[in-house]
Design a protein around this motif. Structure first.
Motif, PDB file in Angstrom:
ATOM      1  N   GLU A  14       0.848  -1.195   0.000  1.00 39.68           N
ATOM      2  CA  GLU A  14       0.000   0.000   0.000  1.00 39.68           C
ATOM      3  C   GLU A  14       0.881   1.241   0.000  1.00 39.68           C
ATOM      4  O   GLU A  14       1.987   1.240   0.551  1.00 39.68           O
ATOM      5  N   HIS A  15       0.345   2.320  -0.616  1.00 42.32           N
ATOM      6  CA  HIS A  15       1.152   3.537  -0.794  1.00 42.32           C
ATOM      7  C   HIS A  15       0.279   4.789  -0.675  1.00 42.32           C
ATOM      8  O   HIS A  15      -0.798   4.875  -1.253  1.00 42.32           O
ATOM      9  N   TRP A  16       0.775   5.738   0.124  1.00 48.04           N
ATOM     10  CA  TRP A  16       0.206   7.085   0.227  1.00 48.04           C
ATOM     11  C   TRP A  16       1.334   8.077  -0.071  1.00 48.04           C
ATOM     12  O   TRP A  16       2.498   7.788   0.171  1.00 48.04           O
ATOM     13  N   ASP A  17       0.986   9.268  -0.553  1.00 48.15           N
ATOM     14  CA  ASP A  17       2.054  10.234  -0.802  1.00 48.15           C
ATOM     15  C   ASP A  17       1.552  11.667  -0.801  1.00 48.15           C
ATOM     16  O   ASP A  17       0.344  11.925  -0.880  1.00 48.15           O
ATOM     17  N   THR A  18       2.485  12.587  -0.682  1.00 47.33           N
ATOM     18  CA  THR A  18       2.257  13.993  -0.996  1.00 47.33           C
ATOM     19  C   THR A  18       3.468  14.479  -1.782  1.00 47.33           C
ATOM     20  O   THR A  18       4.592  14.054  -1.534  1.00 47.33           O
ATOM     21  N   ILE A  19       3.202  15.360  -2.729  1.00 48.38           N
ATOM     22  CA  ILE A  19       4.261  15.982  -3.531  1.00 48.38           C
ATOM     23  C   ILE A  19       4.081  17.484  -3.398  1.00 48.38           C
ATOM     24  O   ILE A  19       2.998  18.014  -3.656  1.00 48.38           O
ATOM     25  N   GLU A  20       5.131  18.166  -2.963  1.00 45.33           N
ATOM     26  CA  GLU A  20       5.032  19.613  -2.744  1.00 45.33           C
ATOM     27  C   GLU A  20       6.145  20.340  -3.495  1.00 45.33           C
ATOM     28  O   GLU A  20       7.301  19.922  -3.474  1.00 45.33           O
ATOM     29  N   SER A  21       5.782  21.435  -4.132  1.00 45.26           N
ATOM     30  CA  SER A  21       6.765  22.258  -4.834  1.00 45.26           C
ATOM     31  C   SER A  21       7.680  22.952  -3.832  1.00 45.26           C
ATOM     32  O   SER A  21       7.241  23.370  -2.755  1.00 45.26           O
ATOM     33  N   ILE A  22       8.943  23.069  -4.191  1.00 44.73           N
ATOM     34  CA  ILE A  22       9.928  23.770  -3.362  1.00 44.73           C
ATOM     35  C   ILE A  22      10.158  25.149  -3.983  1.00 44.73           C
ATOM     36  O   ILE A  22      10.596  25.247  -5.128  1.00 44.73           O
ATOM     37  N   PRO A  23       9.844  26.213  -3.256  1.00 40.09           N
ATOM     38  CA  PRO A  23       9.968  27.552  -3.843  1.00 40.09           C
ATOM     39  C   PRO A  23      11.420  27.960  -4.048  1.00 40.09           C
ATOM     40  O   PRO A  23      12.341  27.376  -3.464  1.00 40.09           O
ATOM     41  N   ALA A  24      11.601  28.969  -4.882  1.00 39.69           N
ATOM     42  CA  ALA A  24      12.937  29.547  -5.070  1.00 39.69           C
ATOM     43  C   ALA A  24      13.433  30.104  -3.738  1.00 39.69           C
ATOM     44  O   ALA A  24      12.645  30.555  -2.903  1.00 39.69           O
ATOM     45  N   LYS A  25      14.745  30.086  -3.547  1.00 40.69           N
ATOM     46  CA  LYS A  25      15.313  30.441  -2.249  1.00 40.69           C
ATOM     47  C   LYS A  25      14.961  31.864  -1.812  1.00 40.69           C
ATOM     48  O   LYS A  25      14.831  32.131  -0.614  1.00 40.69           O
ATOM     49  N   ASN A  26      14.777  32.757  -2.761  1.00 40.33           N
ATOM     50  CA  ASN A  26      14.459  34.131  -2.376  1.00 40.33           C
ATOM     51  C   ASN A  26      13.054  34.277  -1.794  1.00 40.33           C
ATOM     52  O   ASN A  26      12.692  35.337  -1.284  1.00 40.33           O
ATOM     53  N   ALA A  27      12.259  33.196  -1.858  1.00 39.09           N
ATOM     54  CA  ALA A  27      10.917  33.210  -1.275  1.00 39.09           C
ATOM     55  C   ALA A  27      10.859  32.512   0.081  1.00 39.09           C
ATOM     56  O   ALA A  27       9.801  32.506   0.726  1.00 39.09           O
ATOM     57  N   TRP A  28      11.973  31.918   0.529  1.00 38.21           N
ATOM     58  CA  TRP A  28      11.975  31.198   1.795  1.00 38.21           C
ATOM     59  C   TRP A  28      11.826  32.169   2.972  1.00 38.21           C
ATOM     60  O   TRP A  28      12.386  33.267   2.961  1.00 38.21           O
ATOM     61  N   LYS A  29      11.103  31.717   4.004  1.00 33.07           N
ATOM     62  CA  LYS A  29      10.969  32.508   5.227  1.00 33.07           C
ATOM     63  C   LYS A  29      11.909  32.025   6.331  1.00 33.07           C
ATOM     64  O   LYS A  29      11.906  32.564   7.435  1.00 33.07           O
ATOM     65  N   ASN A  30      12.670  30.981   6.056  1.00 31.34           N
ATOM     66  CA  ASN A  30      13.772  30.570   6.932  1.00 31.34           C
ATOM     67  C   ASN A  30      14.876  30.035   6.041  1.00 31.34           C
ATOM     68  O   ASN A  30      14.664  29.788   4.859  1.00 31.34           O
ATOM     69  N   ASN A  31      16.065  29.870   6.610  1.00 29.89           N
ATOM     70  CA  ASN A  31      17.229  29.440   5.830  1.00 29.89           C
ATOM     71  C   ASN A  31      17.634  28.007   6.112  1.00 29.89           C
ATOM     72  O   ASN A  31      18.775  27.616   5.858  1.00 29.89           O
ATOM     73  N   ASN A  32      16.692  27.197   6.617  1.00 24.92           N
ATOM     74  CA  ASN A  32      17.033  25.831   7.036  1.00 24.92           C
ATOM     75  C   ASN A  32      16.925  24.803   5.920  1.00 24.92           C
ATOM     76  O   ASN A  32      17.404  23.681   6.060  1.00 24.92           O
ATOM     77  N   GLY A  33      16.300  25.171   4.820  1.00 19.12           N
ATOM     78  CA  GLY A  33      16.147  24.229   3.721  1.00 19.12           C
ATOM     79  C   GLY A  33      14.984  23.276   3.950  1.00 19.12           C
ATOM     80  O   GLY A  33      14.488  23.113   5.065  1.00 19.12           O
ATOM     81  N   LYS A  34      14.542  22.629   2.895  1.00 20.38           N
ATOM     82  CA  LYS A  34      13.397  21.716   2.955  1.00 20.38           C
ATOM     83  C   LYS A  34      13.763  20.396   3.623  1.00 20.38           C
ATOM     84  O   LYS A  34      12.900  19.710   4.172  1.00 20.38           O
ATOM     85  N   PHE A  35      15.032  20.030   3.601  1.00 24.03           N
ATOM     86  CA  PHE A  35      15.441  18.713   4.089  1.00 24.03           C
ATOM     87  C   PHE A  35      16.355  18.853   5.315  1.00 24.03           C
ATOM     88  O   PHE A  35      15.869  19.080   6.399  1.00 24.03           O
ATOM     89  N   GLY A  36      17.651  18.680   5.164  1.00 20.44           N
ATOM     90  CA  GLY A  36      18.559  18.895   6.292  1.00 20.44           C
ATOM     91  C   GLY A  36      18.472  17.871   7.394  1.00 20.44           C
ATOM     92  O   GLY A  36      18.673  18.197   8.567  1.00 20.44           O
ATOM     93  N   PHE A  37      18.173  16.628   7.042  1.00 20.10           N
ATOM     94  CA  PHE A  37      18.100  15.569   8.061  1.00 20.10           C
ATOM     95  C   PHE A  37      19.525  15.166   8.489  1.00 20.10           C
ATOM     96  O   PHE A  37      20.454  15.203   7.691  1.00 20.10           O
TER      97      PHE A  37
END
Length: 287
Positions: free
Chosen positions: A264-287
């Motif tokens: 079984e499979h569930w998912d979400t796909i989300e667009s990653i905005p351009a860096k100049n639109a970020w409200k923090n500098n931590n990045g989408k991932f960074g695990f």
């Protein structure tokens, strides 16, 4: 939280509440699991429960939702911006993997959405948050929703091997595209692979038809990097980066495993905005 409260005041209230609750939280949350704390924080978006804020470390809250500012200040600003009474939260699934808790949630958060959230804990407090949100839509071609299906965790003794299976699947099939190996991961009957992706039907045949249709339209789905695999028992979440139709995206894929096969499979796909639109500098991932 009342709509008229300023973002600055909302933040002050959150921070003061978090600090004031630290001592009592350490005493009173010993019986609460990290899973319970994460669910409480999510539910507080709807209920306004101030006690839940005490489960977040006010001195260290790293935010990876790129539309939200860092720390409790960012969280407070988002709560203040929500139209009063609009937020709805229903945590459908919650899992623990070491210091991480990951959830699958039915939201009304600036509109109906489905989301995965990941929280990292240190010393019983949340210190880091990631998420991936998608618009909530109707039934897919097999009459499944983005959220229905089993929720109960089993096979705890197989967590490690199930995570390894999913990591191999992501690398072999999704990243390298070696579909000749698909039978190692998924049986080929339609009833053997239940699909909750909004555009794909059950089974290997449903997956094949969807990929063929995308190819006809010139749409490429590319997985470039698998950032982390988290799991508890028969449920495993893979978090990856790539592109869809040339757009930079994050892929969150939740799999249910049974008898060493993905069923079984569930998912979400989300667009990653351009860096100049970020409200923090931590990045989408960074695990």
């Amino acid at each position: 939280m009342k709509k008229g409260i300023s973002a600055a005041l909302a933040t002050t209230v959150l921070v003061c509440t978090a600090y004031a609750s630290q001592i009592s939280a350490k005493e009173n949350t010993m019986d609460l699991s990290n899973k319970d704390k994460a669910a409480a924080v999510l539910n507080s978006i709807e209920t306004g429960d101030q006690q839940a804020i005490s489960y977040v470390n006010p001195d260290k809250y790293i935010q990876h939702n790129l539309a939200v500012g860092d720390g409790l200040a960012g969280f407070g600003a988002v709560l203040q911006a929500l139209p009063e009474g609009s937020a709805k939260v229903n945590v459908k699934r919650a899992f623990t993997d070491g210091d991480y808790v990951f959830t699958h949630t039915d939201y009304n958060f600036f509109g109906p959405k489905v989301g995965f959230d990941v929280f990292r804990f240190e010393d019983g407090l949340i210190v880091e948050h990631w998420d991936n949100l998608a618009e909530k839509v109707g039934m897919n071609p097999s009459n499944r929703t983005q959220l229905d299906g089993p929720t109960e965790v089993s096979d705890l003794d197989k967590t490690k091997e199930n995570k390894a299976l999913v990591a191999d699947f992501v690398d072999t099939i999704l990243m390298k595209g070696d579909f000749a190996q698909l039978g190692r991961f998924i049986d080929d009957g339609d009833a053997d692979y239940l699909q909750h992706n909004t555009a794909i039907a059950d089974g290997v045949t449903g997956l094949g038809k969807a990929l063929d249709e995308m190819a006809k339209q010139g749409i490429k789905m590319v997985y470039t990097e698998n950032h982390i695999v988290l799991g508890e028992g028969n449920f495993v979440l893979s978090i990856s980066e790539g592109s869809l139709g040339g757009e930079h995206v994050s892929f969150y894929d939740l799999f249910r495993i049974e008898n060493n096969k993905i069923v079984e499979h569930w998912d979400t796909i989300e667009s990653i905005p351009a860096k100049n639109a970020w409200k923090n500098n931590n990045g989408k991932f960074g695990f």
